[in-house]
Design an enzyme around this catalytic site. Structure first.
Site, PDB file in Angstrom:
ATOM      1  N   ASN A 121      32.402  40.059  48.021  1.00 28.34           N
ATOM      2  CA  ASN A 121      31.209  40.899  47.983  1.00 28.34           C
ATOM      3  C   ASN A 121      30.476  40.718  46.653  1.00 28.34           C
ATOM      4  OD1 ASN A 121      33.493  42.295  46.921  1.00 28.34           O
ATOM      5  ND2 ASN A 121      32.543  44.287  47.203  1.00 28.34           N
ATOM      6  N   GLU A 123      27.581  42.711  44.660  1.00 29.78           N
ATOM      7  CA  GLU A 123      26.724  43.902  44.602  1.00 29.78           C
ATOM      8  C   GLU A 123      25.511  43.654  43.720  1.00 29.78           C
ATOM      9  OE1 GLU A 123      29.397  47.172  43.668  1.00 29.78           O
ATOM     10  OE2 GLU A 123      30.280  47.063  45.674  1.00 29.78           O
ATOM     11  N   GLU A 131      32.460  39.109  53.953  1.00 30.56           N
ATOM     12  CA  GLU A 131      32.421  38.355  55.210  1.00 30.56           C
ATOM     13  C   GLU A 131      31.109  37.572  55.335  1.00 30.56           C
ATOM     14  OE1 GLU A 131      33.058  41.510  54.655  1.00 30.56           O
ATOM     15  OE2 GLU A 131      34.288  42.427  56.200  1.00 30.56           O
ATOM     16  N   CYS A 135      28.812  43.282  59.599  1.00 30.59           N
ATOM     17  CA  CYS A 135      29.632  42.061  59.517  1.00 30.59           C
ATOM     18  C   CYS A 135      30.316  41.770  60.842  1.00 30.59           C
ATOM     19  CB  CYS A 135      30.646  42.170  58.377  1.00 30.59           C
ATOM     20  SG  CYS A 135      29.843  41.942  56.768  1.00 30.59           S
TER      21      CYS A 135
HETATM   22  N1  THU Z   1      32.374  45.549  51.741  1.00 35.10           N
HETATM   23  C1  THU Z   1      32.655  44.278  52.121  1.00 35.10           C
HETATM   24  O1  THU Z   1      32.500  43.315  51.337  1.00 35.10           O
HETATM   25  N2  THU Z   1      33.092  44.068  53.389  1.00 35.10           N
HETATM   26  C2  THU Z   1      33.296  45.056  54.310  1.00 35.10           C
HETATM   27  O2  THU Z   1      33.585  44.771  55.448  1.00 35.10           O
HETATM   28  C3  THU Z   1      33.198  46.456  53.912  1.00 35.10           C
HETATM   29  C4  THU Z   1      32.516  46.704  52.612  1.00 35.10           C
HETATM   30  C5  THU Z   1      31.885  45.770  50.366  1.00 35.10           C
HETATM   31  C6  THU Z   1      30.445  46.189  50.278  1.00 35.10           C
HETATM   32  C7  THU Z   1      30.421  46.892  48.944  1.00 35.10           C
HETATM   33  O3  THU Z   1      30.228  45.924  47.920  1.00 35.10           O
HETATM   34  C8  THU Z   1      31.821  47.463  48.791  1.00 35.10           C
HETATM   35  O4  THU Z   1      32.630  46.813  49.753  1.00 35.10           O
HETATM   36  C9  THU Z   1      31.896  48.973  49.037  1.00 35.10           C
HETATM   37  O5  THU Z   1      31.304  49.329  50.228  1.00 35.10           O
END
Ligand code: THU
Length: 130
Positions: A39, A41, A52, A86
């Site tokens: 992820n 941000e 994902e 996702c």
């Molecule tokens: N997040 C993911 O990368 N994948 C998921 O399936 C659920 C959430 C990330 C998004 C954000 O950066 C952090 O987790 C908290 O929601």
């Protein structure tokens, strides 16, 4: 397990200074190769992207359009569950029976099929293009 191990390794690169919730994803493509993502941000919160989504972008950028297995890992109280967006993105490239392996850093693992996670997914068939 190779795929979960790859997800755990890429999770180290996650950029999650706002939520503090680092996620790693690894996807096995039709070729057998593994593509990973984490992820990323952003200070403008909605612009952040999921692990994902990053792994899927790597798979498509490599010229692949099929996935056969997915692993996702995070440091949560239980196995990380892929978000709704996702699930839909994964369903674009994976059959309903594709296993989604969800793990924690402590070794807890849960597996569910894509179809169980997203029954009745919207697809190209709904557009009359499938
Ligand atoms: N997040 C993911 O990368 N994948 C998921 O399936 C659920 C959430 C990330 C998004 C954000 O950066 C952090 O987790 C908290 O929601």
């Amino acid at each position: 397990m190779e795929l979960l191990k790859a997800a755990r390794a890429v999770r180290d690169h996650a950029y999650a200074p706002y939520s503090g919730f680092k996620v790693g994803a690894a996807i096995r493509a039709g070729s057998g190769k593994i593509y990973t993502g984490c992820n990323v941000e952003n200070a403008s919160y909605p612009e952040g992207t999921c692990a994902e989504t990053g792994a899927l972008a790597a798979l498509v950028a490599a010229g692949e359009t099929e996935l056969t297995e997915v692993a996702i890992i995070a440091d949560g109280p239980g196995p990380v569950s892929p978000c709704g967006g996702c699930r839909q993105r994964l369903a674009e490239f994976g059959a309903g029976q594709v296993p989604i392996i969800m793990g924690t850093l402590t070794g807890e693992v849960k597996t569910a099929t894509l179809d169980a996670l997203l029954p009745g997914a919207f697809s190209s068939q709904n557009l009359g293009k499938g």
